[in-house]
Motif scaffolding. Structure first.
Motif, PDB file in Angstrom:
ATOM      1  N   HIS A 130     -23.130 -49.710   2.339  1.00 36.30           N
ATOM      2  CA  HIS A 130     -24.056 -50.597   3.825  1.00 36.30           C
ATOM      3  C   HIS A 130     -24.210 -49.883   5.233  1.00 36.30           C
ATOM      4  N   GLY A 131     -25.077 -49.622   5.535  1.00 35.08           N
ATOM      5  CA  GLY A 131     -25.114 -48.936   6.641  1.00 35.08           C
ATOM      6  C   GLY A 131     -25.331 -47.331   7.054  1.00 35.08           C
ATOM      7  N   MET A 132     -25.235 -46.852   5.557  1.00 34.11           N
ATOM      8  CA  MET A 132     -24.781 -45.844   5.626  1.00 34.11           C
ATOM      9  C   MET A 132     -26.552 -45.524   5.143  1.00 34.11           C
ATOM     10  N   SER A 133     -27.157 -43.462   6.136  1.00 32.95           N
ATOM     11  CA  SER A 133     -28.439 -43.185   5.552  1.00 32.95           C
ATOM     12  C   SER A 133     -28.164 -42.585   3.600  1.00 32.95           C
ATOM     13  N   VAL A 134     -29.793 -42.142   3.626  1.00 33.19           N
ATOM     14  CA  VAL A 134     -29.480 -42.567   2.262  1.00 33.19           C
ATOM     15  C   VAL A 134     -28.408 -40.839   2.267  1.00 33.19           C
ATOM     16  N   GLU A 135     -28.468 -39.752   2.881  1.00 34.82           N
ATOM     17  CA  GLU A 135     -27.468 -38.327   2.228  1.00 34.82           C
ATOM     18  C   GLU A 135     -26.634 -38.608   2.615  1.00 34.82           C
ATOM     19  N   LYS A 136     -26.407 -39.306   3.373  1.00 29.15           N
ATOM     20  CA  LYS A 136     -24.544 -39.911   3.219  1.00 29.15           C
ATOM     21  C   LYS A 136     -24.182 -41.134   2.026  1.00 29.15           C
ATOM     22  N   ALA A 137     -24.570 -41.524   1.658  1.00 24.56           N
ATOM     23  CA  ALA A 137     -24.655 -42.652   1.062  1.00 24.56           C
ATOM     24  C   ALA A 137     -25.015 -41.635  -0.672  1.00 24.56           C
ATOM     25  N   ARG A 138     -25.474 -41.380  -0.383  1.00 23.06           N
ATOM     26  CA  ARG A 138     -25.026 -39.979  -1.435  1.00 23.06           C
ATOM     27  C   ARG A 138     -24.029 -39.238  -2.387  1.00 23.06           C
ATOM     28  N   ASP A 139     -23.642 -38.642  -0.826  1.00 28.64           N
ATOM     29  CA  ASP A 139     -22.659 -37.675  -1.209  1.00 28.64           C
ATOM     30  C   ASP A 139     -21.346 -38.507  -0.910  1.00 28.64           C
ATOM     31  N   THR A 140     -21.320 -39.570  -0.660  1.00 26.62           N
ATOM     32  CA  THR A 140     -20.208 -41.136  -0.666  1.00 26.62           C
ATOM     33  C   THR A 140     -19.816 -41.007  -2.507  1.00 26.62           C
ATOM     34  N   LEU A 141     -20.924 -41.211  -2.922  1.00 27.99           N
ATOM     35  CA  LEU A 141     -21.016 -42.403  -4.327  1.00 27.99           C
ATOM     36  C   LEU A 141     -20.594 -41.024  -5.241  1.00 27.99           C
ATOM     37  N   TRP A 142     -21.305 -39.569  -4.541  1.00 26.01           N
ATOM     38  CA  TRP A 142     -20.953 -38.338  -5.259  1.00 26.01           C
ATOM     39  C   TRP A 142     -19.379 -38.549  -5.290  1.00 26.01           C
ATOM     40  N   GLU A 143     -18.772 -38.218  -4.166  1.00 26.09           N
ATOM     41  CA  GLU A 143     -17.636 -38.290  -4.280  1.00 26.09           C
ATOM     42  C   GLU A 143     -15.939 -39.252  -4.931  1.00 26.09           C
ATOM     43  N   PHE A 144     -16.921 -40.078  -4.552  1.00 27.04           N
ATOM     44  CA  PHE A 144     -16.180 -41.552  -5.047  1.00 27.04           C
ATOM     45  C   PHE A 144     -16.099 -41.522  -7.153  1.00 27.04           C
ATOM     46  N   LEU A 145     -17.289 -40.954  -7.157  1.00 24.94           N
ATOM     47  CA  LEU A 145     -17.504 -41.558  -8.705  1.00 24.94           C
ATOM     48  C   LEU A 145     -16.605 -39.842  -9.351  1.00 24.94           C
ATOM     49  N   ALA A 146     -16.809 -38.549  -8.563  1.00 27.28           N
ATOM     50  CA  ALA A 146     -15.167 -37.918  -8.747  1.00 27.28           C
ATOM     51  C   ALA A 146     -13.862 -37.848  -8.602  1.00 27.28           C
ATOM     52  N   THR A 148     -20.812 -51.516  -4.230  1.00 30.92           N
ATOM     53  CA  THR A 148     -21.848 -52.439  -3.433  1.00 30.92           C
ATOM     54  C   THR A 148     -22.513 -51.777  -2.884  1.00 30.92           C
ATOM     55  N   HIS A 149     -23.764 -51.668  -2.481  1.00 26.78           N
ATOM     56  CA  HIS A 149     -25.324 -51.081  -2.283  1.00 26.78           C
ATOM     57  C   HIS A 149     -25.921 -51.856  -1.454  1.00 26.78           C
ATOM     58  N   GLY A 150     -26.047 -52.937  -1.346  1.00 26.83           N
ATOM     59  CA  GLY A 150     -26.482 -53.700  -0.258  1.00 26.83           C
ATOM     60  C   GLY A 150     -28.138 -54.246  -1.017  1.00 26.83           C
ATOM     61  N   LYS A 151     -28.981 -54.996  -0.080  1.00 25.85           N
ATOM     62  CA  LYS A 151     -30.094 -55.389  -0.256  1.00 25.85           C
ATOM     63  C   LYS A 151     -31.674 -55.977   0.762  1.00 25.85           C
ATOM     64  N   ALA A 152     -30.785 -55.124   1.239  1.00 29.60           N
ATOM     65  CA  ALA A 152     -31.978 -55.495   2.747  1.00 29.60           C
ATOM     66  C   ALA A 152     -32.414 -54.905   2.369  1.00 29.60           C
ATOM     67  N   ALA A 153     -33.876 -55.916   2.967  1.00 24.24           N
ATOM     68  CA  ALA A 153     -35.443 -55.647   2.387  1.00 24.24           C
ATOM     69  C   ALA A 153     -35.647 -54.587   4.824  1.00 24.24           C
ATOM     70  N   ARG A 154     -36.610 -53.876   4.121  1.00 28.18           N
ATOM     71  CA  ARG A 154     -36.625 -52.532   5.329  1.00 28.18           C
ATOM     72  C   ARG A 154     -37.883 -53.542   6.446  1.00 28.18           C
ATOM     73  N   LYS A 155     -37.460 -52.857   7.145  1.00 31.03           N
ATOM     74  CA  LYS A 155     -38.983 -53.074   8.510  1.00 31.03           C
ATOM     75  C   LYS A 155     -39.464 -52.807   7.471  1.00 31.03           C
ATOM     76  N   ASP A 156     -40.509 -51.992   7.474  1.00 31.40           N
ATOM     77  CA  ASP A 156     -41.634 -51.642   6.779  1.00 31.40           C
ATOM     78  C   ASP A 156     -42.452 -52.613   5.209  1.00 31.40           C
ATOM     79  N   GLY A 157     -40.932 -53.377   4.967  1.00 34.05           N
ATOM     80  CA  GLY A 157     -41.741 -54.456   4.116  1.00 34.05           C
ATOM     81  C   GLY A 157     -41.435 -53.661   2.421  1.00 34.05           C
ATOM     82  N   ARG A 158     -40.735 -52.550   2.355  1.00 34.27           N
ATOM     83  CA  ARG A 158     -41.268 -51.701   0.942  1.00 34.27           C
ATOM     84  C   ARG A 158     -39.165 -52.836   0.698  1.00 34.27           C
ATOM     85  N   LYS A 159     -39.074 -51.826  -0.666  1.00 34.44           N
ATOM     86  CA  LYS A 159     -38.155 -52.057  -1.538  1.00 34.44           C
ATOM     87  C   LYS A 159     -36.789 -51.458  -0.416  1.00 34.44           C
TER      88      LYS A 159
END
Length: 185
Positions: free
Chosen positions: A98-114, A127-138
């Motif tokens: 939650h609350g991470m940038s895409v790049e930070k989430a990617r690095d954190t996920l990679w390290e966690f799985l390792a 836990t990735h969350g499911k918040a709808a974006r302000k621009d209405g996209r997924k």
């Protein structure tokens, strides 16, 4: 008759001044060469600093906030995936993106799985969350996690969690175990 044509042509050109430049003004401003050089240098530096971990963002599968996620690698038994979906395989680690940038989430996920792989963990929850974006996209992180987990070599499968563990805002992830090669596949 040719002299008449030439005389007429000269008469028409009387008062016309020759051009001093041979370039047309297109209305565009001239490029700032120093600024472009700085941008090129910055772009080259950024490319070198990108961590190559095998998780691509070239094609991200957009998923809705309430869409359940489910994926299994080739050869994974349906019975195992059914147990995973029902929460019958205990998860031994949990990660909240939650609350991470895409790049930070990617690095954190990679390290966690390792880390999970290092300790021979069988199942984790992300836990990735499911918040709808302000621009209405997924949802951004949910869509990326759905794509990244399919690419990770240690992931056998994943499915959305039971409501008590986060529902469609989280996934159970089943991982390969190296010490018991052959049992998980």
């Amino acid at each position: 008759m040719q002299d008449d044509d030439f005389s007429l042509f000269k008469a028409e050109l009387r008062g016309v001044k020759p051009l001093t430049q041979d370039r047309a003004d297109t209305g565009k401003s001239r490029p700032d060469v120093k600024r472009l050089a700085t941008l090129r240098q910055a772009a080259a530096t950024r490319v070198e600093s990108i961590k190559v971990d095998g998780l691509s963002d070239q094609f991200v599968i957009d998923v809705g906030a309430e869409d359940p996620l489910h994926w299994a690698a080739n050869g994974v038994q349906e019975g195992q995936m059914r147990k995973l979906k029902l929460g019958q395989i205990a998860f031994d680690g949990s990660l909240d993106l939650h609350g991470m940038s895409v790049e930070k989430a990617r690095d954190t996920l990679w390290e966690f799985l390792a880390e999970a792989n290092k300790f021979e963990v069988r199942c984790v929850r992300v836990t990735h969350g499911k918040a709808a974006r302000k621009d209405g996209r997924k949802p951004l992180i949910k869509s990326h996690v759905n794509t990244w987990l399919r690419q990770h070599p240690q992931v056998l499968g994943f499915t959305s969690c039971l409501p008590k563990h986060g529902g469609t805002g989280a996934v159970y992830v089943m991982l390969k175990r190296t010490m018991m090669d052959g049992r998980d596949e």
